[in-house]
Scaffold this motif. Sequence first.
Motif, PDB file in Angstrom:
ATOM      1  N   ARG A 450      36.382  40.296  41.211  1.00 45.69           N
ATOM      2  CA  ARG A 450      35.078  40.676  40.671  1.00 45.69           C
ATOM      3  C   ARG A 450      34.014  39.658  41.045  1.00 45.69           C
ATOM      4  N   VAL A 664      38.491  37.216  28.960  1.00 39.29           N
ATOM      5  CA  VAL A 664      37.766  37.744  30.114  1.00 39.29           C
ATOM      6  C   VAL A 664      38.624  37.761  31.372  1.00 39.29           C
ATOM      7  N   LEU A 667      40.121  41.095  32.827  1.00 37.73           N
ATOM      8  CA  LEU A 667      39.360  42.014  33.676  1.00 37.73           C
ATOM      9  C   LEU A 667      39.667  41.826  35.159  1.00 37.73           C
ATOM     10  N   ASP A 668      40.307  40.700  35.523  1.00 35.49           N
ATOM     11  CA  ASP A 668      40.712  40.508  36.921  1.00 35.49           C
ATOM     12  C   ASP A 668      42.002  41.249  37.248  1.00 35.49           C
ATOM     13  N   TYR A 670      43.027  44.119  35.041  1.00 31.26           N
ATOM     14  CA  TYR A 670      43.011  45.420  34.357  1.00 31.26           C
ATOM     15  C   TYR A 670      41.613  45.994  34.494  1.00 31.26           C
ATOM     16  N   PHE A 672      38.385  47.956  33.703  1.00 33.39           N
ATOM     17  CA  PHE A 672      37.665  48.529  32.561  1.00 33.39           C
ATOM     18  C   PHE A 672      36.191  48.515  32.921  1.00 33.39           C
ATOM     19  N   ASP A 673      35.547  49.714  32.963  1.00 26.12           N
ATOM     20  CA  ASP A 673      34.164  49.835  33.399  1.00 26.12           C
ATOM     21  C   ASP A 673      33.211  49.490  32.264  1.00 26.12           C
ATOM     22  N   THR A 674      32.536  48.350  32.373  1.00 19.17           N
ATOM     23  CA  THR A 674      31.543  47.968  31.355  1.00 19.17           C
ATOM     24  C   THR A 674      30.139  48.400  31.738  1.00 19.17           C
TER      25      THR A 674
END
Length: 708
Positions: A450, A664, A667-668, A670, A672-674
Amino acid sequence: MEGQRYPEHLVFGLDIGTRSLVGTVGYKENERNFKVVAQCMKEHETRAMLDGQIHDIPKVAESIEYIKNTLEKQIGKKLTDVCIAAAGRVLKTITVKADFEFQSETVITEEHIHSLDLLGVEKAYDVIREETKEDNTNYYCVGYSAVRYYLNNYIITNLEGHKAGNMGVELLATFLPDEVIDSLYVAVEKAGLQVASLTLEPIAAINIAIPEKFRLLNIALVDVGAGTSDISITKDGSIIAYGMIPFAGDEITETIAQKYLVEFNTAEKVKAACLKKKAITYKDIMGISHKIQPEEVLQGVEDTVDKITKGIADRIIELNGDKSVSAVFVVGGGGKIPSFVKLLAHHLGLSEDRVALRGAEVLNEIEILQPGIKKDPLLVTPIGICLNFYNQRNNFITVTVNNERVKLYDNSKLTIVDAALCVGFPNEKLFPRRGKPINFTLDGSKRFVRGELGEAAVIKLNGEIASINSSISQNDKIEIKESTIGADAVYEIRQLSEYKSTIEFIFNGKKIICPKFVMVNNELVSEFYSISDGDEINILNYYTLEQVLEFMDVEYNGQIEVNHVAAPLTEKVYENFTIDCKIGSGMVFSTSSLNTDNENDLYNQNYDNEDNEEDIIKNPEPKEALEENQNSIPNVSAREKKEIEILINDTAVKLSGKDSYIFVDILDFYFFDTKVAQGNSLILKVNGESAEFTTEINDGDITELYWD
């Protein structure tokens, strides 16, 4: 009226008609009685309005300000808020069915019913947006009525207090184009007032003229104004339809103007004099004086009245399912022409006693405290507008977002995000945005890194820092500075959790550390290579026997053993494999006869052969070592330095590459669209407890991440 004491809160209702404005101030004494403390009427000096639509905003604003100032003098109080109604010009009605399923049987409250109604309104909005998407016109809901409610799929009059598994509503919503609503709001604001509530004129009128006890009957209410004739129909205890025709009192006035050659205002005075049944004296545009009798004028407008009543009758029949109603009530000044109710009854096929002009008889529960004011059909709509304030279901609020004025349907739960979306502010620009990610493959598996998170949007509500979930109300000023985009992702080979910079072998009893090879897009790279989007990366986790010998740069002869077994030069040698071979003149060094204690000097080891020669183990460039054999090296994943396994939303996920982990980091690994908000707030939990993005994560933790 000086010295009169009134309650703290007075309601100011304003009927902005095509021909005149009527302002009413009063208060509700109890659930049934409404007291009018002041009233003022003013006719437009010019034709500033046509067919219920404002054409000259400044002129209408002047008239509103006159009404406001006059009423303020009468009551001795300043007026700041006003309730208004829109005419049914270009009215659209949508009927929808909305349902709500409870998780278990629940006692229905007033709040449940209100939420159900709003579900219906939102559904009606979806329908009208679909129907009008071609003409690029925005429509606003100016009112709605529940036609019938359902309790567990059975029709019921009142849901409140009943226990149910599901409830439903059939709802009639009314919509007007934004230009109709906008002009009303602008004119009111120019007069120094703020809109407290907005309704539709036929809704305001029907709440006075046809009480709920009469709505079991199939009755039509016709509000005949100057520019429009608004229609509403009741049946089986509910309002089932709204409609209008753009013909009313002004058509009669225009007929008089043409017949007697007078300008519009003079014709209006002639029409009003006819209702008083007195002889009329006037001057035409040539300056010639005339005197006529009311009967002559009424006979001259008979055809026009016939045309208007025929149009109203046809529209009533259309709204009522192609059949006539049982009775009609007429309100408004335009319906006071003596032949009006007679002709309307004729076109509907009703006896004359079934069509009636409603006035004083429907205002029984209205007490007018101001002397000299007579109960009249003209007062029905203005008082209905006042009473609508206490209902508040058909209300809008106006807020400003980044200096852009926007109207929102008030469901009592509006937040900043609702206003932002209404003005077209992109949802993703409210939340921190990441820089560009890097997508690549590692040993055949898809991976991504990301970009960095930017800063969240800076939001101010009336000058104070606020969040996107802050509640908003009438006249709030909202400032939104969009979120920023973080830095693009930058990632080097050495940062990969799978990458280990060296690989170790045991050569003739001594530990040998060799550089690990990495291929990107079939080319060898170093550990400092910066990964690009689309790269295909392979980490090589073994050497061939030939590559090990080339790496050591030693002469060898005779048989070579890998893990004590004779092996060819193509043998694959993995981490911690042992190699035994003869070096130099042929002496074999056994792994059991060498001292392996001193392993500090890993790259420069001394070996004594029978000729007492010194051989130095060197570290050649990786490219030289693999130049001839790189195509024969398969992809083998490296062992990870450290990893933990957690549950995220009931999915097992491994985290690797770090000594410790915080929320946090998930998120690397799994997705998940924030970027797209699917709720009002983002929920983070670790082992059932609320968490933050900086909360520490340990092996075996159960985590949750979702929108509420």
